[in-house]
Scaffold this active site. Structure first.
Site, PDB file in Angstrom:
ATOM      1  N   SER A 189      52.100  25.270 -21.276  1.00  0.00           N
ATOM      2  CA  SER A 189      51.371  26.294 -20.521  1.00  0.00           C
ATOM      3  C   SER A 189      49.894  25.931 -20.571  1.00  0.00           C
ATOM      4  CB  SER A 189      51.559  27.667 -21.170  1.00  0.00           C
ATOM      5  OG  SER A 189      50.581  28.593 -20.710  1.00  0.00           O
TER       6      SER A 189
ATOM      7  N   TYR B 178      52.098  33.168 -28.440  1.00  0.00           N
ATOM      8  CA  TYR B 178      52.574  32.415 -27.265  1.00  0.00           C
ATOM      9  C   TYR B 178      51.712  31.161 -27.083  1.00  0.00           C
ATOM     10  CZ  TYR B 178      53.773  31.311 -22.419  1.00  0.00           C
ATOM     11  OH  TYR B 178      54.172  30.662 -21.261  1.00  0.00           O
TER      12      TYR B 178
HETATM   13  N1  LIG Z   1      55.622  31.844 -15.136  1.00  0.00           N
HETATM   14  C1  LIG Z   1      54.481  31.406 -15.641  1.00  0.00           C
HETATM   15  O1  LIG Z   1      53.376  31.782 -15.189  1.00  0.00           O
HETATM   16  C2  LIG Z   1      54.491  30.401 -16.751  1.00  0.00           C
HETATM   17  C3  LIG Z   1      53.277  29.809 -17.105  1.00  0.00           C
HETATM   18  C4  LIG Z   1      53.253  28.878 -18.124  1.00  0.00           C
HETATM   19  C5  LIG Z   1      54.424  28.524 -18.749  1.00  0.00           C
HETATM   20  N2  LIG Z   1      55.592  29.126 -18.398  1.00  0.00           N
HETATM   21  C6  LIG Z   1      56.802  28.733 -19.123  1.00  0.00           C
HETATM   22  O2  LIG Z   1      57.833  28.474 -18.192  1.00  0.00           O
HETATM   23  C7  LIG Z   1      59.096  28.684 -18.833  1.00  0.00           C
HETATM   24  C8  LIG Z   1      59.946  29.558 -17.929  1.00  0.00           C
HETATM   25  O3  LIG Z   1      59.369  30.854 -17.873  1.00  0.00           O
HETATM   26  P1  LIG Z   1      59.435  31.797 -16.590  1.00  0.00           P
HETATM   27  O4  LIG Z   1      58.067  32.166 -16.249  1.00  0.00           O
HETATM   28  O5  LIG Z   1      60.323  31.206 -15.569  1.00  0.00           O
HETATM   29  O6  LIG Z   1      60.113  33.096 -17.240  1.00  0.00           O
HETATM   30  P2  LIG Z   1      61.515  33.820 -17.001  1.00  0.00           P
HETATM   31  O7  LIG Z   1      61.742  34.088 -15.574  1.00  0.00           O
HETATM   32  O8  LIG Z   1      61.513  34.964 -17.956  1.00  0.00           O
HETATM   33  O9  LIG Z   1      62.583  32.716 -17.466  1.00  0.00           O
HETATM   34  C9  LIG Z   1      62.765  32.393 -18.817  1.00  0.00           C
HETATM   35  C10 LIG Z   1      64.052  31.600 -18.924  1.00  0.00           C
HETATM   36  O10 LIG Z   1      64.229  31.233 -20.299  1.00  0.00           O
HETATM   37  C11 LIG Z   1      65.527  31.594 -20.696  1.00  0.00           C
HETATM   38  N3  LIG Z   1      65.578  31.925 -22.106  1.00  0.00           N
HETATM   39  C12 LIG Z   1      64.794  32.795 -22.803  1.00  0.00           C
HETATM   40  N4  LIG Z   1      65.207  32.858 -24.085  1.00  0.00           N
HETATM   41  C13 LIG Z   1      66.272  32.016 -24.198  1.00  0.00           C
HETATM   42  C14 LIG Z   1      67.144  31.674 -25.251  1.00  0.00           C
HETATM   43  N5  LIG Z   1      67.019  32.201 -26.485  1.00  0.00           N
HETATM   44  N6  LIG Z   1      68.125  30.765 -25.016  1.00  0.00           N
HETATM   45  C15 LIG Z   1      68.268  30.224 -23.785  1.00  0.00           C
HETATM   46  N7  LIG Z   1      67.500  30.520 -22.733  1.00  0.00           N
HETATM   47  C16 LIG Z   1      66.512  31.409 -22.951  1.00  0.00           C
HETATM   48  C17 LIG Z   1      65.916  32.780 -19.830  1.00  0.00           C
HETATM   49  O11 LIG Z   1      67.323  32.812 -19.678  1.00  0.00           O
HETATM   50  P3  LIG Z   1      68.319  33.891 -20.353  1.00  0.00           P
HETATM   51  O12 LIG Z   1      67.520  35.135 -20.597  1.00  0.00           O
HETATM   52  O13 LIG Z   1      69.402  34.036 -19.337  1.00  0.00           O
HETATM   53  O14 LIG Z   1      68.792  33.202 -21.593  1.00  0.00           O
HETATM   54  C18 LIG Z   1      65.263  32.399 -18.502  1.00  0.00           C
HETATM   55  O15 LIG Z   1      66.126  31.594 -17.745  1.00  0.00           O
HETATM   56  C19 LIG Z   1      58.777  29.305 -20.186  1.00  0.00           C
HETATM   57  O16 LIG Z   1      58.818  28.316 -21.185  1.00  0.00           O
HETATM   58  C20 LIG Z   1      57.365  29.803 -20.018  1.00  0.00           C
HETATM   59  O17 LIG Z   1      56.676  29.906 -21.238  1.00  0.00           O
HETATM   60  C21 LIG Z   1      55.642  30.057 -17.420  1.00  0.00           C
END
Ligand SMILES: NC(=O)c1ccc[n+]([C@@H]2O[C@H](COP(=O)([O-])OP(=O)(O)OC[C@H]3O[C@@H](n4cnc5c(N)ncnc54)[C@H](OP(=O)(O)O)[C@@H]3O)[C@@H](O)[C@H]2O)c1
Length: 249
Positions: A141, A155
């Site tokens: 991130s 985080y």
């Molecule tokens: N969106 C942003 O602005 C942003 C920015 C920087 C970094 N990121 C990173 O991008 C990644 C994806 O995030 P997102 O924004 O797409 O959020 P999201 O929509 O909440 O997706 C998170 C994903 O992680 C999975 N997950 C969470 N805990 C888990 C576990 N214990 N075991 C297996 N799967 C798990 C969830 O699946 P289940 O709940 O079905 O298991 C879901 O598919 C993360 O690492 C986040 O930190 C996002």
């Protein structure tokens, strides 16, 4: 080089599901895992109908169940024939101000985003070592660049840890055959950002995922996405006095 067989953790929503759709459109075979299997089954049905030529394998995986990670990665690899790229994407955004008494929230974030990421990294590296090559992608991130005050402190630490592991691996494998990319997204619409108050330079999911996938395909050592405004802002974040980092959290 085309990485044909791609495993994505956390593929049931947000960036993971978006990347799955985007790689499917490029004709890649996919191994998708997460805890919410009904979401994965729906995604598999959608992609298989839209792109009948590709293979989509799905599996239930809680990345905090460390023994399951190599088992599930191995089964998915068998289903696809091998894995050319593993995207360590599963993550959560729980958190509380340090010292506020909610250690469980901060601990959960470090466990899922960093400790479980380490387990996925170790598993992927073992598989790539056996097959002779592979591309490991760590979804960090922009907040991995700097510590921030408030609810995102743990985080940011988890994502800084991921970035550091990626840097170590790039030094370790500087001559190949394994490539390692640390991708640092800015704010992109997803379930995680829907639960957060931060909207700084937020882009919609399609725009963010396109930037993410374009960066992954270039296989850089590290990349902030979308490049504008985040690549220059990450440089700025590194030199700001600590109290000013709050504007990014
Ligand atoms: N969106 C942003 O602005 C942003 C920015 C920087 C970094 N990121 C990173 O991008 C990644 C994806 O995030 P997102 O924004 O797409 O959020 P999201 O929509 O909440 O997706 C998170 C994903 O992680 C999975 N997950 C969470 N805990 C888990 C576990 N214990 N075991 C297996 N799967 C798990 C969830 O699946 P289940 O709940 O079905 O298991 C879901 O598919 C993360 O690492 C986040 O930190 C996002």
């Amino acid at each position: 080089m085309t990485r044909q067989k791609i495993l994505i953790t956390g593929a049931s929503s947000g960036l993971g599901a978006g990347m799955a759709r985007s790689f499917a459109a490029k004709g890649r075979d996919l191994a998708l895992c997460a805890r919410r299997t009904e979401r994965l089954d729906e995604l598999k049905a959608e992609l298989s109908q839209q792109y009948p030529g590709i293979t989509v394998a799905v599996a239930a995986l809680d990345v905090n169940d460390h023994e399951q990670v190599p088992k599930v990665f191995g089964e998915l690899s068998d289903e696809l024939g091998c894995l050319d790229r593993v995207i360590v994407n599963a993550g959560i955004g729980k958190g509380a101000r340090l010292g506020s008494g909610k250690v469980w929230a901060n601990k959960a974030t470090l466990e899922t985003n960093l400790v479980a990421a380490l387990v996925q990294i170790e598993t992927a590296l073992e598989m790539f070592a056996k097959s002779g090559s592979g591309h490991l992608v760590l979804i960090s991130s922009v907040l991995g660049a700097r510590g921030v005050p408030g609810v995102k402190a743990s985080y940011a630490a988890s994502k800084a840890g991921m970035r550091s592991l990626g840097e170590s691996l790039r030094a370790e494998y500087r001559r190949g055959p394994i490539k390692v990319s640390v991708i640092e997204p800015g704010y992109i619409e997803s379930e995680m950002t829907a639960r957060s108050n931060s909207t700084l330079f937020m882009v919609d999911n399609a725009t963010g995922v396109k930037a993410l996938v374009d960066a992954i395909e270039r296989e850089p050592g590290r990349a902030a996405v979308p490049w504008w405004p985040w690549a220059p802002l990450v440089q700025l974040m590194r030199i700001l006095p600590p109290p000013l980092t709050k504007f990014f959290a």
